[in-house]
Write an enzyme that holds these catalytic residues in place. Sequence first.
Site, PDB file in Angstrom:
ATOM      1  N   GLY A  11       0.662  -1.352   0.142  1.00  0.00           N
ATOM      2  CA  GLY A  11      -0.112  -0.372  -0.010  1.00  0.00           C
ATOM      3  C   GLY A  11       1.026   1.677   0.289  1.00  0.00           C
ATOM      4  NE  ARG A  78      -0.639  -4.710  -1.329  1.00  0.00           N
ATOM      5  CZ  ARG A  78      -2.120  -4.047  -0.513  1.00  0.00           C
ATOM      6  NH1 ARG A  78      -2.619  -3.264  -1.893  1.00  0.00           N
ATOM      7  NH2 ARG A  78      -1.650  -3.429   0.740  1.00  0.00           N
ATOM      8  CG  ASP A 109       5.203  -7.761   7.271  1.00  0.00           C
ATOM      9  OD1 ASP A 109       4.607  -6.708   6.140  1.00  0.00           O
ATOM     10  OD2 ASP A 109       4.373  -8.862   7.894  1.00  0.00           O
ATOM     11  CB  THR A 131       3.259  -0.164   6.129  1.00  0.00           C
ATOM     12  OG1 THR A 131       1.982  -0.319   6.525  1.00  0.00           O
ATOM     13  CG2 THR A 131       4.229  -0.381   6.821  1.00  0.00           C
ATOM     14  CG  ASP A 133      -1.222  -0.768   8.454  1.00  0.00           C
ATOM     15  OD1 ASP A 133      -2.171   0.120   7.939  1.00  0.00           O
ATOM     16  OD2 ASP A 133      -1.444  -1.811   7.009  1.00  0.00           O
ATOM     17  CG  ASP A 135       2.508  -3.446  10.069  1.00  0.00           C
ATOM     18  OD1 ASP A 135       2.436  -2.936   9.208  1.00  0.00           O
ATOM     19  OD2 ASP A 135       0.929  -4.646   9.116  1.00  0.00           O
ATOM     20  NE  ARG A 177      -2.531  -4.966   5.137  1.00  0.00           N
ATOM     21  CZ  ARG A 177      -2.244  -5.442   4.174  1.00  0.00           C
ATOM     22  NH1 ARG A 177      -2.926  -6.634   3.341  1.00  0.00           N
ATOM     23  NH2 ARG A 177      -2.197  -4.473   2.949  1.00  0.00           N
TER      24      ARG A 177
END
Length: 348
Positions: A11, A78, A109, A131, A133, A135, A177
């Site tokens: 993303g 992607r 990741d 990102t 996120d 994460d 996410r």
Amino acid sequence: MKKIGVLTSGGDSPGMNSAVVAIARAAAAAQMPLVGVKRGYNGLLRKSQNIKDDLLELDLDTVLDIADLPGTYLRTARCKEFLDPAVRQAAVNTLNEMDIGGLVVIGGDGSFQGAMRLCEMGIPCIGIPGTIDNDLAYTEMTLGYDTAVNVCVDAVRAIRATSRSHDRPAVVEVMGRHCGDIALTTAVATGAEQVLVPEEPWSVEEVATRLNDLMAHGNTRSTVMVAEGCWESMKPFDLYGYLAPLDANVYPGEKMDAHNLARVLRLMCSVEARATVLGYTQRGATPNARDSAFAFEAGYLAVQLLCKGISNQVIGVRNGRTFYMPIVDALKEKRAFNAELYNVVNAL
Ligand code: ADP
Ligand code: F6P
């Protein structure tokens, strides 16, 4: 090293362009041409008719104009087939043919897994965390997270103004996410009264009880922050069974989401709860100072590492300082969700 390549993958996130500019400036200072790889790993597979849609030499003057722009100038996508070693070999062949001796991968990741595989096949790679996120356990910062949180904070404040005017509670869904960090930080920064995240189990009944309690104490405009992944940790709730006798506009198997949660809360709490899903506004924002500054440091460091022959590393922030570590070790680190803070938000 003759040339360096750079790609953005996964993303998009605010700050990706700033990182590309920093890489371009550092590469120019080291007198190394920089090749932009378009659409993540896809560009290395040369799928387009015009090579410039896959790989283009980045001229510093052009690149300098994109530093502050949101999104990613290099495009992103992607590339599922990159999991196939034969496909990755084709990418390695492209890199060798183009004399690209090192690659900077800006992504999350998944993108780092791809970079690690390329390293194993002889292409030096450096990862920069991009990102919204947040994460990635190994780093205190990922490009775009801080910007995304600020977008959410502005939005919640605006929603709260109208919620207050109408005495309506609000359900506000943010991205992330499987990670609840955007929701939790936004909740803390805005003083939201409830937060729901994928990391912690919760039930619709508990949310309704708390909302009723807040209203009984005079708070008619409270905010329920929900992370997009929170439906994963929701205790079973028979949405159809609950709604069908009260509201014909529901179908069997319908899933819980922010709008349905607001709908259920309207019925359970006899209040006009409304939902807003912030969606891509979080990803497409102009990078803030923190993200742009990290992008600058990370981009510069990535080129320095490649020039020194150091590869298979990811850049991050630890104890407030930019640092690097092996990709393999970074990916092994386990995220620790701040459950204590989560409990405080829901308890106050
Ligand atoms: P993110 O980088 O944000 O985590 P994805 O998980 O979608 O995003 O991964 C981005 C891309 O990275 C994938 O489309 C694929 O091209 C590549 N990738 C992901 N996992 C692997 C893997 N195990 N091996 C090789 N490439 C991978
Ligand atoms: O990883 C960033 C992110 O925005 C997540 O928060 C979200 O789940 C996902 O990407 C959405 O991806 P897409 O662009 O495919 O809708």
